[in-house]
Every structure is written in C-alpha cells, then in structure tokens.
Write an enzyme that holds these catalytic residues in place. Structure first.
Site, mmCIF file in Angstrom:
data_model
loop_
_atom_site.group_PDB
_atom_site.id
_atom_site.type_symbol
_atom_site.label_atom_id
_atom_site.label_comp_id
_atom_site.label_asym_id
_atom_site.label_seq_id
_atom_site.Cartn_x
_atom_site.Cartn_y
_atom_site.Cartn_z
ATOM 1 N N GLY A 1 0.840 -1.208 0.000
ATOM 2 C CA GLY A 1 0.000 0.000 0.000
ATOM 3 C C GLY A 1 0.866 1.246 0.000
ATOM 4 O O GLY A 1 2.088 1.176 0.201
ATOM 5 N N THR B 1 -2.499 1.302 11.499
ATOM 6 C CA THR B 1 -3.827 1.514 10.907
ATOM 7 C C THR B 1 -4.768 2.287 11.825
ATOM 8 O O THR B 1 -4.860 1.973 13.005
ATOM 9 C CB THR B 1 -4.474 0.143 10.608
ATOM 10 O OG1 THR B 1 -3.543 -0.643 9.871
ATOM 11 C CG2 THR B 1 -5.774 0.287 9.836
ATOM 12 N N TYR C 1 5.225 14.088 18.212
ATOM 13 C CA TYR C 1 6.283 14.664 17.371
ATOM 14 C C TYR C 1 6.625 16.059 17.890
ATOM 15 O O TYR C 1 7.789 16.433 18.038
ATOM 16 C CB TYR C 1 5.857 14.800 15.901
ATOM 17 C CG TYR C 1 5.233 13.584 15.263
ATOM 18 C CD1 TYR C 1 5.458 12.301 15.772
ATOM 19 C CD2 TYR C 1 4.415 13.711 14.139
ATOM 20 C CE1 TYR C 1 4.877 11.195 15.177
ATOM 21 C CE2 TYR C 1 3.839 12.608 13.538
ATOM 22 C CZ TYR C 1 4.060 11.352 14.066
ATOM 23 O OH TYR C 1 3.486 10.270 13.470
ATOM 24 N N GLU D 1 -4.546 13.032 27.062
ATOM 25 C CA GLU D 1 -5.582 13.916 26.557
ATOM 26 C C GLU D 1 -6.837 13.757 27.378
ATOM 27 O O GLU D 1 -6.943 12.876 28.229
ATOM 28 C CB GLU D 1 -5.840 13.654 25.073
ATOM 29 C CG GLU D 1 -6.094 12.211 24.747
ATOM 30 C CD GLU D 1 -6.160 11.970 23.242
ATOM 31 O OE1 GLU D 1 -6.841 11.013 22.863
ATOM 32 O OE2 GLU D 1 -5.566 12.727 22.458
ATOM 33 N N HIS E 1 -10.327 11.861 18.248
ATOM 34 C CA HIS E 1 -10.001 10.599 18.873
ATOM 35 C C HIS E 1 -11.270 10.224 19.606
ATOM 36 O O HIS E 1 -11.724 10.959 20.460
ATOM 37 C CB HIS E 1 -8.938 10.783 19.948
ATOM 38 C CG HIS E 1 -7.569 10.837 19.386
ATOM 39 N ND1 HIS E 1 -6.644 9.920 19.699
ATOM 40 C CD2 HIS E 1 -6.957 11.666 18.548
ATOM 41 C CE1 HIS E 1 -5.515 10.212 19.080
ATOM 42 N NE2 HIS E 1 -5.692 11.267 18.378
#
Lengths: 340, 279
Positions: free
Chosen positions: B15, B94, B156, B205, B244
C-alpha cells in the site's frame, strides 16, 4: 454515530427484545393506527422529554395538531427526523439497563438499576456495574434473560453504547424497552449498511464548530487540541476544531479551508507536524486557496515529512510561515485583538 | 517494548503508506526482513521480498515483529494471522479499526502473550537506533527522556521540543488514541522501570483515566524518576467528540481538571505549555 430511536427499536425487534408497537410519520397525511398514542420527536439530543419532545394523543382530533407541533419543533436546536407514534404501555416498574464498551476493562460492561426513568442521573448510587462473566446473581432473573440478546446485538451491530431507560415491566409482567440511546462505532459503518442512510457529516475530516473567531486546522486530534488550548491560554477563542487526520492531501486541505471560510472565519491557524502527512501537499492546497481568497489571514506552521519542499512552495508564493507553533499563535491572537 | 534487534515484517507493504514507511524505516536502520501483502502482483518493495502470508514470513525469515499498515476492514484478520504465525510484537499503525475488532485483538493478544501497540498510533522509536513506526525522525534526537503518548502528532511536537531544548529522547512510545488500545500507559511504565529510564514525559488527553492509573501504579511499583505530564484538550467542549474517540469528555472524571487534581495529590507536575519542558 448516534442512532435514531425508531431505527434502534427495529434492531431490538430483530433480536427478539420486546418494544411497544410503533410507526414513524414524516409528512401529511398522518396515519392514525391506534389511540391513545405517545408521540416522540426523533432527535438525537438528550433530555428530549424535558424539552417538550414527547406528547400524548388520546383523541383523533388532537393527534394531527400534536404531530404537527412536534414535526416543526426544534429540540435543543435540532430538527426532528420524524415523529415516532407508539402505543402506551401501562407501567408497573421502571428499570435502567445499559451496555457499553469500557476502555478501562477492555470489555462490554453492564450497568443496571432498579430505579429507571428520566431521573436516573439523580440515582447514580443505585447503579450496579458488572460484566457478562458475573451478572447472574446481581441482576434479577427476568432482566438477565434479555442480556445475552442485547450482547449479541451490541457485538453484531458494532455498538459502543446501548442504553435502555426505562426498561419497563407492564401489568402482565412483560418487559418492554421504552426508550433507548444507541451509539454505533463510526469505524464500523463500512460493514453496517442499515446505518449508511443516516450519515450526515460527510467531510473527509473531523470538524466541530465552536464560538470563537480564530480558525484552527491541524493533523491529528492531539495537536489540534493542543493548538486550541494554546490559543485559549494566549487570550484567543478558537472558532472550531478541525482535524485533517493522517495523510491529508491538497484537495482535502482546500476543502477544510473553504469550510472555515463558509463560517465567515477570517483568520486561520494551520499547525501541521507531518508524519504520515506530507507537508508539500498541504502547502500546495494553501497556495491555491490563498490565491482565490487573499483577504483571509493564514498563520502557517509546517514541519516534518517533506518540510523543505513545502517551505519552498510557500516562499515562492509569498506566504509567510513560522517555525514555531507558539510564536504563530501569539501573532494570530494579537492580530485578532488589534482588529476588534 | 523494542530493543532495536527486532526482525520485522511489514504487513500491508504494497500500500501507499506501507511502501513509503518501509523505505524510511530501512534508511533508519530498522531490520525489515520481509513484507506481506494480499496483492500477488508485487514481489519486491525496496529490495524487500513480499510474501503472501505471515506463516511464510516466519518460516523463511524468522521474523518476530510485525508492523501493520493493512486497511481497517482487514486489520483484525491480519493481526490474527500474525499471532497465529507466532509473532510476539505487533505494532498497528492503521486507524479506524472497529472497536469490537480491537476487543477481539486485545483478548487474543493477552491470551497468547503478544505485545500489541496501537492501533492508530505512530509506533515506537529508539532514536539513532531503530524505529518501528511512522514518526518523522528529525524530531527525535538521541538522549535520556522517555516519551509516552496517546497522540501521534503531539508526540512529534513535544519530542521535537525536547530534542532541541532539553536532553533528547531515549525512547518514543506512541500508544494510540483509540478507546481500546493494546498497550496501556501502565505497561509502558513497566518497560521504563525495567530499563531504568529516569525521565519520563507523558502526553495525555481529555477523556479516560489511563494516564492517572498508569502513573499511580508506576509510583506504587517504586518508580522514583522524574515524571512530567502534558494534557491536550483543556478547551474541548463537554460531550463533543474531538476526533479521537478516546477524547470524549466523559463527565468530570475524564476532564483535565480532575486529572490534574489527582496528579497534584500524588506530587506529579502537569505542564500547561510545551515551552515549560525545556532545560
């Protein structure tokens, strides 16, 4: 995704859980199949009863006017999908039962209370929490019998919440699911065809409108939330939450910017830290949008995958960019305050 | 967790993302020995052989770790295939895997003593050594801080800051932001305790209680290193989904003010701005 009551009740019927006789009306002429009837506005917000979304019709004469009233009444800002006409059940007792996917337990858990009804919130102490390995002695046998059916429905239809409140016992001792809240896992819509016709939000990204005036776009829920938090801490007000998700491309970027523009947002912060997302794709989208909408102020910070290429694209097209998220946010907020 | 010696197979290697990140991981020094794909027309990606199933991958290359890029509708079967073939570490990149599928994956992985990280996560990186994931490597300079995060891009952002203005990264662990994840913050701390890493930054979070549970248990197990916590979603409106699914404000207990109070009670510092993490 929240599922309408009339759809959820169809599913319960399919899994042999008793629900009152009912049918949906959406437009005139209204069909009167039985009286008395409970008329329920098909909205997806909580507190429908207290907001006037449930009426009773005893006579044919009032049936039409009451259905009319509900069809044209917004409940907490939501237009109804239709009105569910339901037979009245003579109630002996009200229970509360819910199945939900619990992230701590990594399992489907059961919540049960003997005090069901609209005031369950005030009866939180009476709620028993258990699971499918351990409910036998904690929940009355009569209720226990329907639990495996509910579990099967929950699993096969990819639900994340199935709340029956109240689950009632009528005067003959029969159990009926009188009102329900049902949530379907958004990630499973691809294999739940019955739900597809109710999908409303067809953006390829995740968008929530808020009340402020600074537009926010990012890639990944975490960075978008952190950007919103930083805007707020700097004295600004986020106008929205918009998460492009991972791997967003040029056209999705343009679509997101256009959406914010449609809400009359004049200042947009883009905070992109590309992992799976390619910064140059985002930059190309920015350039195209900016050329068509020079009046909108863009505050851009792009770093990560293909960063150099992205910065070259922005530079060639005279779009400023920041290397640091906080200096960008401080500038964006300050400009808003100057212009107020 | 990972030690840098993993023998890795990429599931879904043909993919778009599988291909791109195979190349990046190879460049970084990760031992990618083979890939698996249901696409029978492609035999090779970047010099890496593409096989049809995980059994062949284990038999031919003796791989012990898999990184999964397989699209969500087929991800569960891919993970089961890896577990049945004897793979012991699985990192699921994924996103959008149905939660019921994750329940099944979670159960079967625990029953077979397989470590699953993710889904919907950036993976794990040992800066300067190896990465089994998709994170931009420039944000991770080698150092002594462990970063544990539920969010990818925020990991990041913060790692980049720690690389520039603090003492760099020993390990970056992206757990994923879904409600049902394979490896919890508590389990990530077990690794940190084992490896005796003395500085930890936890990126949490709004929603759920994973951060609190993880940190409380680590302290009970005697961890006495430096822990700093950063939360995203202070401004999330109550009851609104913020992407999320894991970040839904579930009443007061999932709220950041509640988490902050709990952490303060046990003496853990909660950072409000990323710049406070410097030095």
């Amino acid at each position: 995704m929240k599922i309408h009551e009339f759809v959820g009740k169809e599913l319960l019927r399919e899994y042999s859980v008793k629900v009152p006789k009912s049918y949906l009306v959406k437009e005139k002429p209204y069909d009167v199949k039985f009286l008395p009837a409970v008329l329920k506005s098909q909205v997806l917000v909580g507190g429908r009863m207290k907001a006037g979304g449930v009426l009773f019709a005893h006579e044919k004469s009032e049936f039409e006017s009451k259905v009319d009233e509900l069809l044209f009444k917004e409940i907490k800002g939501e237009k109804p999908y239709g009105v569910l006409v339901e037979e009245m059940i003579p109630i002996q007792k009200e229970y509360y039962v819910s199945l939900l996917l619990d992230r701590e337990e990594k399992d489907i858990i059961i919540l049960f209370s003997e005090n069901g009804g609209i005031d369950i919130e005030d009866n939180k102490d009476s709620i028993i929490k258990t699971n499918f390995n351990d409910f036998e002695n904690k929940i009355p046998e009569k209720i226990s019998k329907i639990l495996p059916k509910l579990r099967k429905l929950f699993r096969e239809k990819d639900l994340t919440l199935l709340e029956i409140n109240p689950l009632v016992e009528d005067i003959n001792g029969e159990l009926y699911a009188l009102d329900i809240v049902m949530h379907l896992d958004d990630n499973a819509i691809f294999r739940q065809d019955w739900a597809k016709e109710f999908i409303e939000n067809e953006y390829p990204f995740h968008f929530v409108k808020l009340d402020g005036d600074i537009g926010i776009i990012g890639c990944g829920a975490g960075i978008v939330m952190a950007t919103m938090d930083a805007v707020k801490l700097s004295g600004g007000e986020p106008a929205n939450f918009l998460d492009l998700g991972g791997g967003a491309e040029k056209n999705i970027t343009i679509q997101a910017l256009e959406l914010l523009k449609s809400y009359n947002i004049k200042r947009i912060i883009l905070n992109i830290f590309g992992g799976i997302t390619k910064c140059d794709e985002i930059a190309s989208g920015l350039v195209e949008f900016k050329n068509n909408n020079p009046e909108i102020q863009l505050y851009v910070r792009l770093t990560g995958t293909n960063e150099e290429e992205a910065k070259r694209i922005l530079k060639d097209n005279n779009i400023n960019y920041y290397d640091d998220m906080y200096s960008m946010i401080i500038d964006a907020v300050r400009m808003v305050n100057i212009n107020d | 967790m990972i030690n840098g010696n993993e023998k890795v197979c990429v599931q879904g290697i043909t993919g778009k993302y599988g291909k791109l990140h195979t190349e990046k991981m190879l460049k970084y020094g990760t031992k990618i020995l083979c890939g698996v794909s249901k696409n029978k027309n492609i035999k090779n990606i970047n010099g890496v052989e593409v096989l049809n199933n995980m059994n062949d991958a284990v038999e031919k290359y003796n791989v012990d770790t898999s990184i999964v890029f397989v699209p969500a509708p087929f991800a569960k079967d891919a993970v089961f295939e890896a577990i049945n073939a004897g793979i012991k570490k699985i990192i699921i990149i994924t996103e959008h895997i149905p939660q019921q599928d994750m329940l099944d994956i979670y159960k079967i992985s625990k029953d077979n003593d397989v470590m699953v990280i993710g889904p919907n996560c950036p993976g794990v990186i040992l800066p300067g050594k190896s990465k089994i994931g998709i994170m931009p490597e420039n944000a991770f300079k080698p150092g002594d801080i462990a970063v544990i995060s539920k969010s990818g891009t925020l990991m990041y952002e913060i790692s980049n800051y720690l690389s520039k203005y603090s003492t760099g990264i020993k390990v970056g662990i992206g757990l994923g932001g879904d409600p049902i994840i394979g490896t919890s913050i508590e389990e990530a701390f077990d690794y940190i305790i084992r490896e005796n890493i003395r500085k930890v930054v936890v990126i949490g979070e709004v929603g759920g209680n994973d951060e609190i549970n993880g940190i409380e248990k680590a302290l009970k197990k005697g961890y006495n290193g430096d822990i700093k916590v950063f939360f995203a979603g202070r401004t999330a409106p109550k009851g609104k989904r913020m992407g999320h699914a894991g970040a839904i404000v579930e009443g007061y207990e999932g709220s950041i003010e509640y988490k902050e109070k709990r952490l303060k009670d046990i003496g853990i510092k909660v950072i409000k701005e990323i710049s406070e993490l410097g030095g």
